[in-house]
Design an enzyme around this catalytic site. Structure first.
Site, mmCIF file in Angstrom:
data_model
loop_
_atom_site.group_PDB
_atom_site.id
_atom_site.type_symbol
_atom_site.label_atom_id
_atom_site.label_comp_id
_atom_site.label_asym_id
_atom_site.label_seq_id
_atom_site.Cartn_x
_atom_site.Cartn_y
_atom_site.Cartn_z
ATOM 1 N N THR A 381 38.807 24.512 3.410
ATOM 2 C CA THR A 381 37.884 24.542 2.135
ATOM 3 C C THR A 381 37.878 23.037 1.518
ATOM 4 O O THR A 381 36.720 22.444 1.323
ATOM 5 C CB THR A 381 38.394 25.427 1.256
ATOM 6 N N SER A 740 48.365 38.112 26.394
ATOM 7 C CA SER A 740 49.292 36.551 26.414
ATOM 8 C C SER A 740 50.714 37.172 26.596
ATOM 9 O O SER A 740 51.608 36.503 26.714
ATOM 10 C CB SER A 740 49.425 36.066 25.016
ATOM 11 N N LYS A 783 50.523 27.621 20.212
ATOM 12 C CA LYS A 783 51.713 28.471 20.831
ATOM 13 C C LYS A 783 52.779 27.096 21.217
ATOM 14 O O LYS A 783 53.927 27.354 21.066
ATOM 15 C CB LYS A 783 51.339 28.959 22.085
#
Length: 853
Positions: A381, A740, A783
């Site tokens: 934002t 995953s 990750k």
């Protein structure tokens, strides 16, 4: 010769304030006083005869409007027929009477005052209503003729569409002159005193003489208004309130001079017409506006459509049809501003600079539809606000979280009560320019309900080929949105419909590394929190070691919101100490100087900061600047929330492996635990797993059973029929799903059945097939960052995901050993200390398959 029917000798009296009822006219009277309410209940609501519906309407004497004394009544009144009674009992009893005047009377005396006044009256109007007066007085005849002529002029200037005016024009020549003066005088704008003088004029000639000046004045006023402007707003419609009330419903009889004055409406319409002219409307909008403006001119202010059309025209006038803000197209300044406002985000900054460069070369470029996708707290934002400041455009934020009504985007139809434009048009009205930066915040959190799908309503807004003619339901005129720069933010793209996603250019904003968090905290967050708490660097110092401990042990998120809150907690703790020191230093009270150290320590220990742990007396040194070491962090914020030893304590046993996942909050480390027990050959999955995760678990188990012989695992059918397998994902309160975890589950199962523990410094991600081939997955950067935060040293990823390592910072890649794999056998070789060797012949077959892939 037929005379007016006689009225009863005794009449219940109704006192009115600031209004005069003349014979032949009708008004609505609001009944709120106790005496008038008692009269309505006793005489009007309990009987049905005609005589009970005739009451005496008496005005109060001038200057006595606030008095409730019976003596404040005027002695001349009007006998009236009550046509309608409406009322309510909430929040207090009140009534509204529609009364029509019959004749004048004089109040001779009061015979009853409680519960309501009743008086003995004498009827004053005795003349005929069917025949003209036989008096041949030439002066009187000329006066009547002049009065009728002026009355004709007045009716010609009023709104002919009004049924009252049309009826009066037809009846004007047939109205007897005994009623003419009262009837026309009720149409004119006059003060209370002037109307009272006409009521007191019992002699007919005197009545005409007093009413004629009022009539002439009204005609001249309307002529001046008509000559002074082309807007014929028909102010005379306000003068026929006594008759208009019959059709318009209950209204109060009190009309102030401002409400009866047509000049204010005329001036407002002139100002509105001027604003519409200055708005520089396009041709298609100008035609519609001119048509509705002409309708508004011919329409009286009491028409139901008057307010609707006027509000719509005011919105048209306020919209920035041709007003744009001047852009600042300086690439060097933009680069400098973006770097100063935000740390890292290289990909996002590069895209913004590309847009500015193209905009500088070709000014007709339509605004792009950018969508920043990333976890909370990474600055999506604030980047939109910085882009607006860099471009020199106006900024407007539209929060879309929780919206489930398409009217919030497209607006309501004007036919509905309380209709209003959508948020897009409202935002344009607020910013006042047609090229602002609109931030569509939380676009992934819109819902759909019975009132339509707002995501579908956004399709036209965010389509560069269609938004040049966006039609809001309330506006109902195409508006060009092509110059607006739309920026959307989302935490994930899974909940965004595919057609809407196709209209936006996705820019992924990943989470921050620990080093980036420290830089952001040092450059942006800590100075901001110091300013907000009235501190500076002379009051508080946060060393690098403390900042590193704060980011590693108290925050484990992709963004920096929690980090900012923790810094605010530290600033509040320091603010308490600084305030106490200043109070002790500057106070003239000797009692304060005599406070002992033990008392000060008790005061410090009694305040709970950050809602967690009380501040210890010895946690912060008393001298300035206050240096916050790691011990002070623990005293203020409590024990560390995230302990790296927690993960290591679970490893080192067979059946446990470390996986990597991505959520709305960024990358996460995910433990997988597997165990076996005697049973009926069932597989149990726990940890609130989604459908995809459950399928991955079944797939991994089937692959392990298929490959058990080549890896020397004692896993035959007889054993499986008597063994239950339990696969658990800790943190069961958190839902987990996604493709995953196949590699991690397979590794945990191999570890379980082989009795060998997985290496404690390895984390892995990837999905597998029944043949053991490792498939690519998404979110590699998130990750890898999560594995780095958790202290892992090796990360196993699919080989086809090597291209995604470009986004991983070099500092992270230096600390980690990333192992790309294409088959589960390679995963096992890397996950177990010393490797996990399979049959040599099978190795050759698998190598051939892998080389073909």
């Amino acid at each position: 010769m037929t005379s007016i029917a006689s009225i009863p000798r005794k009449l219940p009296l109704l006192l009115v304030t600031e209004d005069v009822l003349l014979p032949g006219s009708s008004i609505r009277v609001s009944v709120t006083s106790s005496a008038n309410i008692n009269m309505v209940k006793s005489r009007l609501l309990s009987k049905s005869s005609l005589s009970s519906s005739i009451i005496g309407v008496l005005p109060k004497e001038p200057g006595q409007f606030e008095s409730d004394d019976i003596g404040a009544m005027h002695n001349i009144g009007t006998a009236a027929l009550v046509v309608q009674v409406t009322g309510t009992n909430w929040p207090r009893p009140s009534f509204t009477l529609l009364v029509t005047g019959l004749c004048r009377f004089r109040l001779d005396k009061l015979v009853m005052e409680v519960p309501y006044p009743v008086g003995v009256v004498t009827q004053l109007d005795k003349l005929s209503i069917d025949d003209e007066d036989d008096d041949e007085n030439p002066e009187f005849a000329a006066l009547v003729e002049n009065f009728r002529s002026e009355s004709t002029k007045l009716l010609d200037m009023l709104d002919v569409s009004s049924p009252v005016v049309a009826r009066l024009k037809k009846m004007l020549n047939s109205i007897p002159h005994t009623m003419l003066a009262d009837l026309v005088a009720s149409l004119t704008k006059a003060s209370f005193t002037e109307k009272l003088e006409i009521l007191d004029a019992i002699d007919l000639m005197e009545r005409f003489k007093k009413a004629l000046p009022l009539l002439v004045r009204q005609v001249k006023m309307l002529e001046v208004i008509r000559k002074g402007t082309s807007l014929e707003s028909n102010p005379g419609r306000r003068m026929i309130m006594p008759f208009q009330n019959i059709a318009d419903g209950p209204k109060t009889s009190k009309r102030s001079d401002d409400e009866m004055d047509g000049n204010s409406d005329t001036n407002d319409l002139l100002e509105l017409q001027k604003k519409l002219k200055e708005a520089k409307l396009p041709q298609h909008a100008r035609k519609i506006v001119i048509k509705d403006l002409q309708r508004l001119k011919r329409m009286g202010p009491f028409s139901p459509e008057h307010g609707v059309i006027r509000s719509w025209l005011e919105l048209i006038a306020d919209l920035p049809w041709a007003k744009a803000s001047q852009e600042t197209l300086d690439i060097h300044k933009a680069r400098k501003d973006l770097d100063a406002d935000h740390y890292a985000m290289d990909k996002l900054k590069r895209r913004v600079l590309e847009y500015l460069a193209v905009r500088q070369l070709k000014n007709t470029l339509r605004g792009p539809i950018l969508c920043f996708v990333g976890p909370p707290g990474v600055g999506k934002t604030s980047v939109g606000r910085s882009i607006a400041n860099t471009l020199g455009r106006e900024f407007y934020r539209i929060s879309l979280g929780g919206i489930c009504n398409q009217s919030d985007i497209r607006g309501h139809r004007r036919t509905y009560i309380g209709s209003m434009p959508g948020r897009i048009i409202q935002g344009l009205k607020v910013v006042g320019v047609n090229n602002p930066v609109f931030l569509l915040d939380e676009i992934d959190k819109m819902g759909s309900g019975i009132h339509g799908d707002p995501a579908s309503a956004l399709l036209e807004v965010l389509d560069p080929e269609q938004n040049c003619s966006f039609v809001d339901h309330y506006l109902n005129v195409p508006f060009d949105l092509s110059q607006v720069m739309f920026i959307a933010t989302a935490n994930t793209t899974k909940s965004i419909p595919a057609p809407l996603l196709d209209r936006m250019e996705l820019i992924h904003v990943p989470g921050y590394t620990q080093e980036e968090k420290m830089e952001i905290a040092e450059i942006h967050l800590l100075p901001k929190q110091l300013r907000e708490h009235g501190l500076d660097s002379s009051h508080m110092v946060l060393p690098q070691d403390s900042l590193k401990a704060l980011t590693a042990q108290y925050t484990r998120e992709a963004g920096v919101r929690t980090l900012e809150r923790k810094l605010g907690a530290l600033c509040r703790a320091v603010a308490v100490q600084v305030a106490e020191m200043k109070l002790k230093k500057t106070s003239d009270d000797p009692n304060i100087d005599s406070i002992t150290d033990e008392a000060v320590n008790d005061m410090r220990g009694s305040d709970t900061l950050d809602g967690s742990v009380d501040v210890a007396p010895c946690a912060i040194p008393p001298q300035l600047p206050i240096i916050l070491d790691e011990a002070a962090l623990e005293d203020i914020l409590g024990p560390p929330i995230y302990d790296s030893d927690d993960i290591w304590s679970r490893l080192g046993v067979p059946g446990v492996a470390v996986g990597l996942s991505v959520s709305l909050a960024g990358g996460n480390v995910m433990m997988v635990e597997a165990s076996k027990m005697e049973g009926d050959g069932e597989i149990v999955l726990t940890g609130q797993l989604g459908n995809v995760m459950q399928e991955s678990a079944h797939l991994a188990l089937n692959w392990v059973r298929t490959a058990s012989r080549e890896y020397g695992l004692k896993l035959d059918g007889e054993m499986m029929s008597h063994t239950d397998i339990h696969i658990h994902f800790p943190a069961g309160s958190v839902g987990k799903d996604g493709p995953s975890a196949g590699v991690t589950i397979a590794t945990a199962l191999v570890s379980l059945f082989s009795g060998r523990p997985v290496a404690s410094d390895v984390a892995m991600t990837g999905e597998i097939t029944l043949r053991g081939i490792v498939l690519p997955v998404g979110g590699i950067k998130e990750k890898v960052l999560a594995a780095h935060r958790a202290g892992m040293r090796r990360v196993i990823i699919p080989k086809k995901c090597e291209k995604d390592l470009v986004d991983v910072p070099d500092s992270i890649k230096k600390d980690l050993f990333i192992i790309p794999v294409s088959h589960v056998d390679e995963v096992l070789q890397a996950a177990f200390e010393g490797g996990f060797h399979a049959n040599v012949q099978l190795d050759q077959v698998r190598g051939a398959i892998t080389s073909k892939l």
